[in-house]
Design a protein around this motif. Structure first.
Motif, PDB file in Angstrom:
ATOM      1  N   TYR A 104       0.841  -1.200   0.000  1.00 17.28           N
ATOM      2  CA  TYR A 104       0.000   0.000   0.000  1.00 17.28           C
ATOM      3  C   TYR A 104       0.874   1.247   0.000  1.00 17.28           C
ATOM      4  CZ  TYR A 104      -3.674  -3.276   1.172  1.00 17.28           C
ATOM      5  OH  TYR A 104      -4.555  -4.334   1.136  1.00 17.28           O
ATOM      6  N   PRO A 105       0.379   2.343  -0.603  1.00 18.08           N
ATOM      7  CA  PRO A 105       1.146   3.593  -0.559  1.00 18.08           C
ATOM      8  C   PRO A 105       1.465   3.973   0.885  1.00 18.08           C
ATOM      9  CG  PRO A 105      -0.718   3.798  -2.054  1.00 18.08           C
ATOM     10  CD  PRO A 105      -0.887   2.501  -1.321  1.00 18.08           C
ATOM     11  N   GLY A 106       2.677   4.424   1.102  1.00 12.52           N
ATOM     12  CA  GLY A 106       3.122   4.805   2.439  1.00 12.52           C
ATOM     13  C   GLY A 106       3.946   3.733   3.131  1.00 12.52           C
ATOM     14  N   ALA A 107       3.870   2.495   2.645  1.00 13.19           N
ATOM     15  CA  ALA A 107       4.664   1.412   3.247  1.00 13.19           C
ATOM     16  C   ALA A 107       6.144   1.664   2.994  1.00 13.19           C
ATOM     17  CB  ALA A 107       4.247   0.066   2.671  1.00 13.19           C
ATOM     18  N   ARG A 108       6.978   1.426   3.990  1.00  9.00           N
ATOM     19  CA  ARG A 108       8.419   1.613   3.832  1.00  9.00           C
ATOM     20  C   ARG A 108       9.157   0.283   3.659  1.00  9.00           C
ATOM     21  NH1 ARG A 108      10.106   6.584   4.001  1.00  9.00           N
ATOM     22  NH2 ARG A 108       8.860   8.159   5.036  1.00  9.00           N
ATOM     23  N   SER A 109       8.578  -0.793   4.149  1.00  8.11           N
ATOM     24  CA  SER A 109       9.169  -2.130   4.002  1.00  8.11           C
ATOM     25  C   SER A 109       8.055  -3.147   3.825  1.00  8.11           C
ATOM     26  CB  SER A 109       9.984  -2.514   5.242  1.00  8.11           C
ATOM     27  OG  SER A 109      11.175  -1.783   5.315  1.00  8.11           O
ATOM     28  N   VAL A 110       8.393  -4.237   3.158  1.00  5.36           N
ATOM     29  CA  VAL A 110       7.476  -5.353   2.990  1.00  5.36           C
ATOM     30  C   VAL A 110       8.176  -6.571   3.579  1.00  5.36           C
ATOM     31  CG1 VAL A 110       6.239  -6.790   1.332  1.00  5.36           C
ATOM     32  CG2 VAL A 110       6.536  -4.335   0.888  1.00  5.36           C
ATOM     33  N   TYR A 111       7.590  -7.133   4.638  1.00  7.99           N
ATOM     34  CA  TYR A 111       8.202  -8.264   5.344  1.00  7.99           C
ATOM     35  C   TYR A 111       7.610  -9.586   4.877  1.00  7.99           C
ATOM     36  CZ  TYR A 111      10.629  -5.110   8.428  1.00  7.99           C
ATOM     37  OH  TYR A 111      11.477  -4.157   8.921  1.00  7.99           O
ATOM     38  N   PHE A 112       8.499 -10.572   4.710  1.00 10.84           N
ATOM     39  CA  PHE A 112       8.080 -11.914   4.322  1.00 10.84           C
ATOM     40  C   PHE A 112       8.279 -12.927   5.443  1.00 10.84           C
ATOM     41  CE2 PHE A 112       8.817 -10.002   0.131  1.00 10.84           C
ATOM     42  CZ  PHE A 112       7.609 -10.288  -0.457  1.00 10.84           C
ATOM     43  N   GLY A 113       8.857 -12.524   6.539  1.00 11.16           N
ATOM     44  CA  GLY A 113       9.047 -13.423   7.665  1.00 11.16           C
ATOM     45  C   GLY A 113      10.334 -14.224   7.571  1.00 11.16           C
ATOM     46  N   GLN A 114      10.468 -15.161   8.493  1.00 16.54           N
ATOM     47  CA  GLN A 114      11.674 -15.976   8.570  1.00 16.54           C
ATOM     48  C   GLN A 114      11.568 -17.138   7.590  1.00 16.54           C
ATOM     49  OE1 GLN A 114      12.408 -17.890  12.357  1.00 16.54           O
ATOM     50  NE2 GLN A 114      14.588 -17.519  12.124  1.00 16.54           N
ATOM     51  N   LEU A 115      12.617 -17.297   6.797  1.00 13.17           N
ATOM     52  CA  LEU A 115      12.614 -18.323   5.758  1.00 13.17           C
ATOM     53  C   LEU A 115      13.850 -19.207   5.858  1.00 13.17           C
ATOM     54  CD1 LEU A 115      11.360 -15.823   3.163  1.00 13.17           C
ATOM     55  CD2 LEU A 115      10.187 -17.942   3.672  1.00 13.17           C
ATOM     56  N   PRO A 116      13.769 -20.399   5.294  1.00 15.65           N
ATOM     57  CA  PRO A 116      14.927 -21.299   5.330  1.00 15.65           C
ATOM     58  C   PRO A 116      16.029 -20.793   4.397  1.00 15.65           C
ATOM     59  CG  PRO A 116      13.174 -22.256   4.004  1.00 15.65           C
ATOM     60  CD  PRO A 116      12.612 -21.007   4.629  1.00 15.65           C
ATOM     61  N   PRO A 117      17.225 -21.323   4.550  1.00 13.83           N
ATOM     62  CA  PRO A 117      18.312 -20.943   3.643  1.00 13.83           C
ATOM     63  C   PRO A 117      17.913 -21.154   2.182  1.00 13.83           C
ATOM     64  CG  PRO A 117      19.170 -22.218   5.473  1.00 13.83           C
ATOM     65  CD  PRO A 117      17.667 -22.287   5.560  1.00 13.83           C
ATOM     66  N   GLY A 118      18.413 -20.274   1.322  1.00 11.27           N
ATOM     67  CA  GLY A 118      18.119 -20.396  -0.097  1.00 11.27           C
ATOM     68  C   GLY A 118      18.479 -19.131  -0.852  1.00 11.27           C
ATOM     69  N   ASP A 119      18.176 -19.128  -2.140  1.00  7.60           N
ATOM     70  CA  ASP A 119      18.402 -17.979  -3.023  1.00  7.60           C
ATOM     71  C   ASP A 119      17.049 -17.349  -3.328  1.00  7.60           C
ATOM     72  OD1 ASP A 119      21.148 -18.532  -3.218  1.00  7.60           O
ATOM     73  OD2 ASP A 119      20.793 -19.964  -4.824  1.00  7.60           O
ATOM     74  N   TYR A 120      16.887 -16.074  -2.967  1.00  8.89           N
ATOM     75  CA  TYR A 120      15.599 -15.391  -3.096  1.00  8.89           C
ATOM     76  C   TYR A 120      15.737 -14.102  -3.899  1.00  8.89           C
ATOM     77  CZ  TYR A 120      14.297 -18.387   0.834  1.00  8.89           C
ATOM     78  OH  TYR A 120      14.038 -19.467   1.640  1.00  8.89           O
ATOM     79  N   TYR A 121      14.659 -13.717  -4.565  1.00  5.98           N
ATOM     80  CA  TYR A 121      14.571 -12.393  -5.181  1.00  5.98           C
ATOM     81  C   TYR A 121      13.115 -11.960  -5.099  1.00  5.98           C
ATOM     82  CZ  TYR A 121      12.890 -14.783  -9.425  1.00  5.98           C
ATOM     83  OH  TYR A 121      12.177 -15.549 -10.317  1.00  5.98           O
ATOM     84  N   ALA A 122      12.885 -10.646  -5.206  1.00  9.20           N
ATOM     85  CA  ALA A 122      11.534 -10.110  -5.073  1.00  9.20           C
ATOM     86  C   ALA A 122      11.166  -9.294  -6.304  1.00  9.20           C
ATOM     87  CB  ALA A 122      11.434  -9.233  -3.830  1.00  9.20           C
ATOM     88  N   ILE A 123       9.870  -9.277  -6.611  1.00 14.82           N
ATOM     89  CA  ILE A 123       9.343  -8.494  -7.743  1.00 14.82           C
ATOM     90  C   ILE A 123       8.148  -7.687  -7.240  1.00 14.82           C
ATOM     91  CG2 ILE A 123       8.265  -8.562 -10.019  1.00 14.82           C
ATOM     92  CD1 ILE A 123       9.631 -11.299 -10.445  1.00 14.82           C
ATOM     93  N   PHE A 124       8.156  -6.374  -7.531  1.00 14.87           N
ATOM     94  CA  PHE A 124       7.026  -5.503  -7.224  1.00 14.87           C
ATOM     95  C   PHE A 124       6.328  -5.156  -8.527  1.00 14.87           C
ATOM     96  CE2 PHE A 124       5.389  -1.085  -6.862  1.00 14.87           C
ATOM     97  CZ  PHE A 124       4.341  -1.346  -5.980  1.00 14.87           C
TER      98      PHE A 124
END
Length: 140
Positions: A104-124
């Motif tokens: 939402y507009p105004g958000a400064r961070s987007v949290y995904f929580g605790q995850l297991p080891p791995g290779d991650y990337y994000a798309i907005f």
């Protein structure tokens, strides 16, 4: 007369004490705010984030994917500003999307929580058109 003088002295003392309490409360609040800022800065210093130049999209490399020491993943804009449009942020691994959430507009961070080891990337993907993606972040 003596009773009135004592009353004035007690009232004056009370006002002085109230002023001291207010000053003490203000000092404690200032100290708490400074401690919170230092804690946030220390926490941020311990994060691992995707390097500049590893992402891209419509607006360039504006996002970074970060992991705290306990593997909590979150995405934020590199310049620290808030998101100005709504959209969907997805967290991906090599086989595709594993999590997504609304931004939402105004958000400064987007949290995904605790995850297991791995290779991650994000798309907005913005609801007004355009997208941004982070580089890949490996967490152990």
């Amino acid at each position: 007369m003596l009773h009135s003088m004592i009353r004035v002295a007690v009232l004056s003392l009370g006002v002085t004490l109230v002023g001291c309490v207010a000053e003490t409360a203000d000092a404690e609040l200032d100290h708490a705010v400074a401690a919170e800022e230092e804690t946030g800065e220390a926490r941020q210093a311990l994060e691992t984030c995707t390097p500049l130049g590893s992402g891209g999209g419509t607006w360039g490399d504006i996002l970074t994917l970060c992991s705290t020491p306990d593997r909590i993943l979150h995405v934020r804009k590199r310049d620290g500003s808030a998101f100005t449009s709504s959209g969907t942020m997805s967290l991906n691994i090599w086989i595709g999307e594993i999590l997504s959430t609304t931004v939402y507009p105004g958000a400064r961070s987007v949290y995904f929580g605790q995850l297991p080891p791995g290779d991650y990337y994000a798309i907005f993907e913005s609801n007004v058109g355009g997208e941004a993606y982070t580089g890949t972040l490996t967490i152990w």
